[in-house]
Design a protein around this motif. Structure first.
Motif, PDB file in Angstrom:
ATOM      1  N   SER A 151       0.829  -1.196   0.000  1.00 45.78           N
ATOM      2  CA  SER A 151       0.000   0.000   0.000  1.00 45.78           C
ATOM      3  C   SER A 151       0.868   1.252   0.000  1.00 45.78           C
ATOM      4  O   SER A 151       1.813   1.366   0.780  1.00 45.78           O
ATOM      5  N   GLN A 152       0.531   2.204  -0.863  1.00 44.44           N
ATOM      6  CA  GLN A 152       1.292   3.440  -0.972  1.00 44.44           C
ATOM      7  C   GLN A 152       0.671   4.586  -0.197  1.00 44.44           C
ATOM      8  O   GLN A 152       1.205   5.701  -0.192  1.00 44.44           O
ATOM      9  N   PHE A 153      -0.467   4.345   0.471  1.00 44.14           N
ATOM     10  CA  PHE A 153      -1.203   5.413   1.124  1.00 44.14           C
ATOM     11  C   PHE A 153      -1.252   5.227   2.634  1.00 44.14           C
ATOM     12  O   PHE A 153      -1.420   4.107   3.133  1.00 44.14           O
ATOM     13  N   ASP A 154      -1.123   6.322   3.373  1.00 43.94           N
ATOM     14  CA  ASP A 154      -1.170   6.319   4.829  1.00 43.94           C
ATOM     15  C   ASP A 154      -2.566   6.724   5.278  1.00 43.94           C
ATOM     16  O   ASP A 154      -2.833   7.903   5.528  1.00 43.94           O
ATOM     17  N   VAL A 155      -3.464   5.758   5.387  1.00 46.37           N
ATOM     18  CA  VAL A 155      -4.837   6.092   5.775  1.00 46.37           C
ATOM     19  C   VAL A 155      -4.918   6.462   7.251  1.00 46.37           C
ATOM     20  O   VAL A 155      -5.861   7.150   7.668  1.00 46.37           O
ATOM     21  N   ALA A 156      -3.943   6.044   8.060  1.00 45.96           N
ATOM     22  CA  ALA A 156      -3.974   6.372   9.480  1.00 45.96           C
ATOM     23  C   ALA A 156      -3.917   7.876   9.711  1.00 45.96           C
ATOM     24  O   ALA A 156      -4.425   8.379  10.716  1.00 45.96           O
ATOM     25  N   ALA A 157      -3.298   8.610   8.796  1.00 43.01           N
ATOM     26  CA  ALA A 157      -3.156  10.057   8.945  1.00 43.01           C
ATOM     27  C   ALA A 157      -4.377  10.830   8.449  1.00 43.01           C
ATOM     28  O   ALA A 157      -4.408  12.060   8.567  1.00 43.01           O
ATOM     29  N   ASP A 158      -5.377  10.143   7.895  1.00 48.14           N
ATOM     30  CA  ASP A 158      -6.544  10.826   7.341  1.00 48.14           C
ATOM     31  C   ASP A 158      -7.384  11.422   8.461  1.00 48.14           C
ATOM     32  O   ASP A 158      -7.748  10.736   9.412  1.00 48.14           O
ATOM     33  N   GLY A 159      -7.704  12.699   8.345  1.00 44.24           N
ATOM     34  CA  GLY A 159      -8.415  13.405   9.409  1.00 44.24           C
ATOM     35  C   GLY A 159      -9.923  13.446   9.291  1.00 44.24           C
ATOM     36  O   GLY A 159     -10.565  14.218  10.004  1.00 44.24           O
ATOM     37  N   ILE A 160     -10.520  12.644   8.428  1.00 44.91           N
ATOM     38  CA  ILE A 160     -11.973  12.669   8.276  1.00 44.91           C
ATOM     39  C   ILE A 160     -12.667  12.359   9.600  1.00 44.91           C
ATOM     40  O   ILE A 160     -12.237  11.490  10.369  1.00 44.91           O
ATOM     41  N   ARG A 161     -13.755  13.091   9.874  1.00 43.06           N
ATOM     42  CA  ARG A 161     -14.595  12.831  11.033  1.00 43.06           C
ATOM     43  C   ARG A 161     -16.053  12.944  10.584  1.00 43.06           C
ATOM     44  O   ARG A 161     -16.409  13.883   9.858  1.00 43.06           O
ATOM     45  N   VAL A 162     -16.873  12.002  11.002  1.00 45.14           N
ATOM     46  CA  VAL A 162     -18.275  11.991  10.604  1.00 45.14           C
ATOM     47  C   VAL A 162     -19.147  11.764  11.826  1.00 45.14           C
ATOM     48  O   VAL A 162     -18.716  11.201  12.835  1.00 45.14           O
ATOM     49  N   ALA A 163     -20.389  12.192  11.717  1.00 44.85           N
ATOM     50  CA  ALA A 163     -21.347  12.020  12.802  1.00 44.85           C
ATOM     51  C   ALA A 163     -22.008  10.645  12.715  1.00 44.85           C
ATOM     52  O   ALA A 163     -22.179  10.094  11.624  1.00 44.85           O
ATOM     53  N   PRO A 164     -22.401  10.070  13.856  1.00 42.17           N
ATOM     54  CA  PRO A 164     -23.098   8.781  13.832  1.00 42.17           C
ATOM     55  C   PRO A 164     -24.340   8.802  12.948  1.00 42.17           C
ATOM     56  O   PRO A 164     -24.634   7.816  12.258  1.00 42.17           O
ATOM     57  N   ALA A 165     -25.088   9.912  12.963  1.00 43.14           N
ATOM     58  CA  ALA A 165     -26.314   9.989  12.162  1.00 43.14           C
ATOM     59  C   ALA A 165     -26.011   9.900  10.677  1.00 43.14           C
ATOM     60  O   ALA A 165     -26.800   9.341   9.902  1.00 43.14           O
ATOM     61  N   LEU A 166     -24.873  10.434  10.255  1.00 42.92           N
ATOM     62  CA  LEU A 166     -24.492  10.338   8.847  1.00 42.92           C
ATOM     63  C   LEU A 166     -24.256   8.880   8.459  1.00 42.92           C
ATOM     64  O   LEU A 166     -24.717   8.415   7.412  1.00 42.92           O
ATOM     65  N   LEU A 167     -23.544   8.153   9.312  1.00 45.60           N
ATOM     66  CA  LEU A 167     -23.300   6.737   9.020  1.00 45.60           C
ATOM     67  C   LEU A 167     -24.618   5.963   8.970  1.00 45.60           C
ATOM     68  O   LEU A 167     -24.808   5.094   8.106  1.00 45.60           O
ATOM     69  N   ALA A 168     -25.526   6.271   9.890  1.00 46.10           N
ATOM     70  CA  ALA A 168     -26.796   5.548   9.937  1.00 46.10           C
ATOM     71  C   ALA A 168     -27.626   5.745   8.681  1.00 46.10           C
ATOM     72  O   ALA A 168     -28.463   4.896   8.344  1.00 46.10           O
ATOM     73  N   ASP A 169     -27.393   6.843   7.963  1.00 47.06           N
ATOM     74  CA  ASP A 169     -28.144   7.108   6.736  1.00 47.06           C
ATOM     75  C   ASP A 169     -27.562   6.393   5.512  1.00 47.06           C
ATOM     76  O   ASP A 169     -28.231   6.323   4.464  1.00 47.06           O
ATOM     77  N   LEU A 170     -26.341   5.890   5.612  1.00 51.55           N
ATOM     78  CA  LEU A 170     -25.673   5.352   4.423  1.00 51.55           C
ATOM     79  C   LEU A 170     -26.341   4.106   3.838  1.00 51.55           C
ATOM     80  O   LEU A 170     -26.437   3.989   2.609  1.00 51.55           O
ATOM     81  N   PRO A 171     -26.806   3.141   4.650  1.00 53.01           N
ATOM     82  CA  PRO A 171     -27.438   1.963   4.034  1.00 53.01           C
ATOM     83  C   PRO A 171     -28.644   2.304   3.168  1.00 53.01           C
ATOM     84  O   PRO A 171     -28.818   1.739   2.082  1.00 53.01           O
ATOM     85  N   ASP A 172     -29.481   3.243   3.624  1.00 55.53           N
ATOM     86  CA  ASP A 172     -30.637   3.627   2.819  1.00 55.53           C
ATOM     87  C   ASP A 172     -30.196   4.338   1.542  1.00 55.53           C
ATOM     88  O   ASP A 172     -30.796   4.140   0.469  1.00 55.53           O
ATOM     89  N   ALA A 173     -29.163   5.161   1.648  1.00 52.53           N
ATOM     90  CA  ALA A 173     -28.661   5.847   0.460  1.00 52.53           C
ATOM     91  C   ALA A 173     -28.078   4.850  -0.532  1.00 52.53           C
ATOM     92  O   ALA A 173     -28.241   4.991  -1.750  1.00 52.53           O
ATOM     93  N   LEU A 174     -27.401   3.823  -0.006  1.00 55.49           N
ATOM     94  CA  LEU A 174     -26.853   2.789  -0.882  1.00 55.49           C
ATOM     95  C   LEU A 174     -27.979   2.022  -1.569  1.00 55.49           C
ATOM     96  O   LEU A 174     -27.950   1.825  -2.787  1.00 55.49           O
ATOM     97  N   ARG A 175     -28.978   1.600  -0.803  1.00 58.59           N
ATOM     98  CA  ARG A 175     -30.082   0.828  -1.360  1.00 58.59           C
ATOM     99  C   ARG A 175     -30.856   1.640  -2.398  1.00 58.59           C
ATOM    100  O   ARG A 175     -31.293   1.101  -3.423  1.00 58.59           O
ATOM    101  N   ALA A 176     -31.009   2.937  -2.158  1.00 61.69           N
ATOM    102  CA  ALA A 176     -31.749   3.780  -3.097  1.00 61.69           C
ATOM    103  C   ALA A 176     -31.069   3.843  -4.459  1.00 61.69           C
ATOM    104  O   ALA A 176     -31.734   4.035  -5.482  1.00 61.69           O
ATOM    105  N   GLY A 177     -29.756   3.665  -4.485  1.00 65.41           N
ATOM    106  CA  GLY A 177     -29.030   3.708  -5.755  1.00 65.41           C
ATOM    107  C   GLY A 177     -28.904   2.378  -6.455  1.00 65.41           C
ATOM    108  O   GLY A 177     -28.370   2.307  -7.560  1.00 65.41           O
ATOM    109  N   GLN A 178     -29.401   1.301  -5.851  1.00 64.83           N
ATOM    110  CA  GLN A 178     -29.245  -0.034  -6.415  1.00 64.83           C
ATOM    111  C   GLN A 178     -30.396  -0.354  -7.364  1.00 64.83           C
ATOM    112  O   GLN A 178     -31.354  -1.032  -7.000  1.00 64.83           O
ATOM    113  N   ARG A 179     -30.287   0.080  -8.581  1.00 64.89           N
ATOM    114  CA  ARG A 179     -31.364  -0.129  -9.544  1.00 64.89           C
ATOM    115  C   ARG A 179     -31.544  -1.593  -9.893  1.00 64.89           C
ATOM    116  O   ARG A 179     -32.661  -2.097  -9.957  1.00 64.89           O
ATOM    117  N   ALA A 180     -30.437  -2.301 -10.139  1.00 65.73           N
ATOM    118  CA  ALA A 180     -30.555  -3.713 -10.520  1.00 65.73           C
ATOM    119  C   ALA A 180     -31.033  -4.562  -9.351  1.00 65.73           C
ATOM    120  O   ALA A 180     -31.751  -5.544  -9.541  1.00 65.73           O
TER     121      ALA A 180
END
Length: 290
Positions: A142-171
């Protein structure tokens, strides 16, 4: 290229329980829509020479060039799309119109992978590439240091991701038989979604798309997958520089070990309003730190 779905004739059976006596059974013959599954052979080598088959994967046709590029990148064979001179679909040797072969010509100076017909990669829709050597092998590639990534997200944002994923699954809405991988930014916006009969293929399609768009590393993004979080999916996220992997199902012990080693945030059982954080809880706001 084959079709993503196919129509087949089936018998649909309905069992009606009876409080007293045998259950009633009814049957109706009619059409059903199935997801297509076909082999894709990936051939790799330098220009001007015969290019041997490196891998065969069972996949859903579509986005095959992204799949091939993503696979080569997450396996450490290439480091970016610039390592590829050309990549094209071809018909293969046996059937004229299957287009189940991707021929990849490496750029000048890029070493060809070592191929051994007795040890070629063979991936399936159930497990992907199995028998990886060790976590150390992933670290060295691996050429990338993901440990240094400073992203921070709220729990509510994560909780919304499955529905957003399912909404995009046309097939999936048509067949009910596909995995999906979705790439989201730190604000929860869907950047790219791909479906496939194999969850590892769906991830490779997303990463291959990002590589061809010159978006690597994918810092500040979350990868959401519809199945479990395996060692292989953690490896693919690390190889693409993705700092967070979330899955609707369980991780394996080796996936947790690899995520911890990489500094990757790993979330599992992300369903409804609950989820488990296995590593990297510091990237999710408002959580107690252990």
């Amino acid at each position: 290229m084959g079709r993503v779905t196919q129509r087949r004739t089936i018998t649909r059976v309905t069992v009606t329980p009876a409080p007293d006596g045998p259950a009633g059974v009814s049957a109706k013959v009619g059409p059903d829509t199935l997801i297509a599954e076909e082999p894709l052979e990936i051939r790799v080598g330098p220009a001007g020479t015969p290019r041997p088959a490196l891998a065969v994967t069972m996949r859903t046709p579509g986005d095959d060039l992204d799949l091939a590029i993503g696979f080569l990148l997450t396996e450490g064979i290439i480091r970016s799309a610039a390592d590829v001179r050309t990549a094209q679909l071809c018909a293969g040797d046996q059937e004229a119109n299957t287009y189940n072969v991707v021929d990849v010509v490496l750029a000048d100076g890029v070493p060809a992978p070592q191929t051994d017909p007795s040890r070629n990669f063979y991936t399936t829709s159930s497990c992907g590439v199995c028998g990886k050597a060790s976590i150390d092998a992933v670290r060295t590639r691996s050429q990338f240091d993901v440990a240094a990534d400073g992203i921070r997200v709220a729990p509510a944002l994560l909780a919304d991701l499955p529905d957003a994923l399912r909404a995009g699954q046309r097939a999936f809405r048509t067949t009910g038989g596909l995995h999906a991988a979705g790439l989201f930014d730190a604000a929860g916006r869907l950047v790219c979604l791909r479906e496939d009969v194999g969850r590892h293929n769906a991830v490779d399609k997303v990463i291959g798309w990002a590589a061809r768009q010159d978006r690597l590393p994918l810092a500040g993004h979350v990868l959401m997958v519809s199945g479990r979080a395996s060692f292989e999916l953690c490896q693919k996220a690390w190889m693409a520089g993705i700092p967070m992997l979330a899955a609707v199902s369980a991780p394996s012990t080796l996936a947790v070990d690899l995520a911890e080693e990489a500094g990757l945030t790993l979330v599992g059982f992300l369903r409804g309003q609950t989820f488990n954080v296995y590593t990297g809880a510091h990237r999710i706001t408002g959580l107690p730190q252990t």
